[in-house]
Design an enzyme around this catalytic site. Structure first.
Site, PDB file in Angstrom:
ATOM      1  N   GLY A  94       0.855  -1.182   0.000  1.00 27.58           N
ATOM      2  CA  GLY A  94       0.000   0.000   0.000  1.00 27.58           C
ATOM      3  C   GLY A  94       0.885   1.223   0.000  1.00 27.58           C
ATOM      4  O   GLY A  94       2.105   1.107  -0.071  1.00 27.58           O
ATOM      5  N   PHE A  96       3.118   3.744   1.510  1.00 31.07           N
ATOM      6  CA  PHE A  96       3.922   3.824   2.731  1.00 31.07           C
ATOM      7  C   PHE A  96       4.247   2.502   3.406  1.00 31.07           C
ATOM      8  O   PHE A  96       4.792   2.503   4.504  1.00 31.07           O
ATOM      9  CB  PHE A  96       3.267   4.718   3.777  1.00 31.07           C
ATOM     10  CG  PHE A  96       3.076   6.128   3.309  1.00 31.07           C
ATOM     11  CD1 PHE A  96       4.113   6.817   2.721  1.00 31.07           C
ATOM     12  CD2 PHE A  96       1.863   6.751   3.443  1.00 31.07           C
ATOM     13  CE1 PHE A  96       3.952   8.120   2.289  1.00 31.07           C
ATOM     14  CE2 PHE A  96       1.687   8.057   3.015  1.00 31.07           C
ATOM     15  CZ  PHE A  96       2.730   8.738   2.432  1.00 31.07           C
ATOM     16  N   GLY A  97       3.917   1.378   2.824  1.00 34.42           N
ATOM     17  CA  GLY A  97       4.369   0.165   3.507  1.00 34.42           C
ATOM     18  C   GLY A  97       3.770  -1.115   2.972  1.00 34.42           C
ATOM     19  O   GLY A  97       2.879  -1.110   2.131  1.00 34.42           O
ATOM     20  N   ASP A 210      -6.348   9.316  -2.565  1.00 36.49           N
ATOM     21  CA  ASP A 210      -5.774   8.178  -3.286  1.00 36.49           C
ATOM     22  C   ASP A 210      -6.807   7.086  -3.516  1.00 36.49           C
ATOM     23  O   ASP A 210      -6.556   5.913  -3.298  1.00 36.49           O
ATOM     24  CB  ASP A 210      -4.557   7.628  -2.532  1.00 36.49           C
ATOM     25  CG  ASP A 210      -3.672   6.784  -3.440  1.00 36.49           C
ATOM     26  OD1 ASP A 210      -3.747   6.946  -4.672  1.00 36.49           O
ATOM     27  OD2 ASP A 210      -2.911   5.948  -2.915  1.00 36.49           O
TER      28      ASP A 210
END
Ligand SMILES: *[C@@H]1O[C@H](CO)[C@@H](O)[C@H](O)[C@H]1NC(C)=O
Ligand SMILES: *[C@@H]1O[C@H](CO)[C@@H](O)[C@H](O)[C@H]1NC(C)=O
Ligand SMILES: *[C@@H]1O[C@H](CO)[C@@H](O)[C@H](O)[C@H]1NC(C)=O
Length: 398
Positions: A94, A96-97, A210
């Site tokens: 996703g 950021f991670g 997003d």
């Protein structure tokens, strides 16, 4: 006995009597006193116990309303649940991670989002985000169950969605066949409701920034849930738009004014929703698909067909059924309204939800706007990574 002695004797006797009485009274008083003190003490502890219980209950109630049952997980618990973040448990990436599937000791399945250390998010921002997401509760938003902060690790724990993400259905030839029109319409409607809640119905006004097919997850009953609030922004009460120098989002879903000038608003989310609608109807990915003959992007191609009066050619082959065609065309029409070049021309989400349900006439769409395509400042043809679905695309605003 002389009279005086008799008197003396009597006085002596009276004195002794008095002594006994005093002793008895004092003794009784002492016993009562002790009993009273004991009683008081016992009562007080009872009282205190009650008080403490009450305080605990109050705290629980308050904790529930304030923190919405968000639990703190230890890193050990999360590591055990995900087999030490084994690659076999990886669900995807996703913003950021990485996201892992986990199973808690009690058998409950969870989705674990491990924020990468380079996400640039500080501890306070992380905590704020946790509290923010925890307050958002809606049937069409993924629910946060807990979080973990330990050392450099920052982890979010979500409910696990059995049927995975929407893109794994609509862009897959065989799985797409499972999705009939009524299921697709329910998904469209659910996403619209979730977005409406973010924009207007929750206590905060939130711009997701997003929205895309891979950020819509499906539960066991195929109810859609919007996920991934890593890029969401809260805007103040009356404020409906913001400005950023760092444009984050995903090519293909970005509204032109956001991609080019960094202006985001509830209406840039509406634009992304319009793209998503087009993708659900056509079964084609806006970012990855170009018409084989003239190389137009999905939006351009759809708009061309619409203007030429041939909208049915856009519809996913699996959806060809005369009875529902008019409903599909209505959705297509709504998607063009969401994709208007100028953000003032786009409807807000409460209008969208209303239009999806009503049968009344719709305004004629003006020219649609788009960012991906030949005329866009950053054509996806020059972008070798354009098929890459990772969110954290950053381009500097001009
Ligand atoms: C996870 O790692 C720890 C320490 O590195 C190890 O003790 C433990 O056995 C591992 N657990 C699993 C399920 O692999
Ligand atoms: C969604 O998941 C449930 C539970 O695993 C399953 O029964 C159902 O068939 C799935 N739906 C689709 C459309 O794959
Ligand atoms: C949404 O749009 C409708 C129609 O333009 C308008 O009446 C309504 O006030 C708008 N709602 C919000 C919250 O802006």
């Amino acid at each position: 006995m002389p009279a005086s002695e008799q008197v003396n004797h009597k006085e002596e006797k009276d004195k002794q009597k008095m002594k006994v009485i005093v002793i008895v009274v004092v003794a009784i008083a002492v016993v009562f006193g002790v009993l009273l003190i004991l009683y008081c003490i016992s009562k007080r502890t009872n009282f205190r116990e009650k008080l403490e219980n009450n305080v605990m209950i109050d705290q629980n109630i308050e904790g529930q309303s304030e923190d919405m049952e968000v639990t703190f997980f230890t890193l050990a618990t999360v590591a055990t649940a995900t087999n030490n973040f084994s690659s076999n448990n990886k669900l995807g990436q996703g913003g950021f991670g990485l996201v892992y599937k986990g199973t808690l000791v009690d058998g409950k399945e969870i989705a674990v989002k491990r924020l990468s250390q380079s996400s640039g998010q500080g501890l306070n921002e992380f905590k704020n985000e946790v509290i923010l997401i925890a307050k958002l509760q809606h049937r069409n938003l993924v629910r946060l169950l807990g979080y973990c902060i330990e050392g450099d690790e920052k982890i979010l724990i979500y409910e696990y969605m059995l049927n995975g993400s929407l893109d794994s259905f609509i862009f897959d030839q065989t799985r797409a066949e499972v999705l009939g029109w009524s299921m697709r319409f329910n998904i469209i409607h659910g996403i619209a409701r979730g977005l409406l809640y973010l924009h207007e119905d929750s206590r905060l006004r939130i711009i997701h920034r997003d929205l895309k097919a891979s950020n819509v997850l499906l539960d066991s009953k195929m109810i859609p849930k919007i996920s991934d609030f890593g890029m969401a922004r809260i805007v103040g009460g009356d404020q409906t738009e913001g400005n950023t120098r760092r444009v984050v989002g995903t090519y293909g879903y970005m509204a032109p004014e956001y991609a080019i000038n960094g202006i985001f608003s509830v209406k840039s989310d509406v634009f992304s929703f319009g793209i998503l609608l087009l993708e659900i109807i056509s079964g084609k990915k806006n970012r990855a698909w170009f018409h084989p003959d003239h190389g137009l992007s999905l939006v351009e191609h759809a708009w061309k067909l619409w203007k030429e009066g041939r909208p049915l050619e856009l519809i996913d082959t699996c959806l060809e059924d005369a009875g529902i065609q008019s409903k599909i065309i209505r959705c297509l029409h709504i998607s063009f309204l969401c994709l208007q070049q100028h953000h003032d021309d786009r409807p807000n989400m409460s209008s969208v939800v209303m239009l999806l349900h009503s049968e009344g006439s719709l305004p004629e769409p003006k020219e649609v706007g788009f960012f991906v395509g030949k005329k866009s400042p950053s054509s996806s043809k020059n972008q070798p990574s354009s098929v890459n679905e990772i969110t954290n695309t950053v381009l500097e605003a001009r």
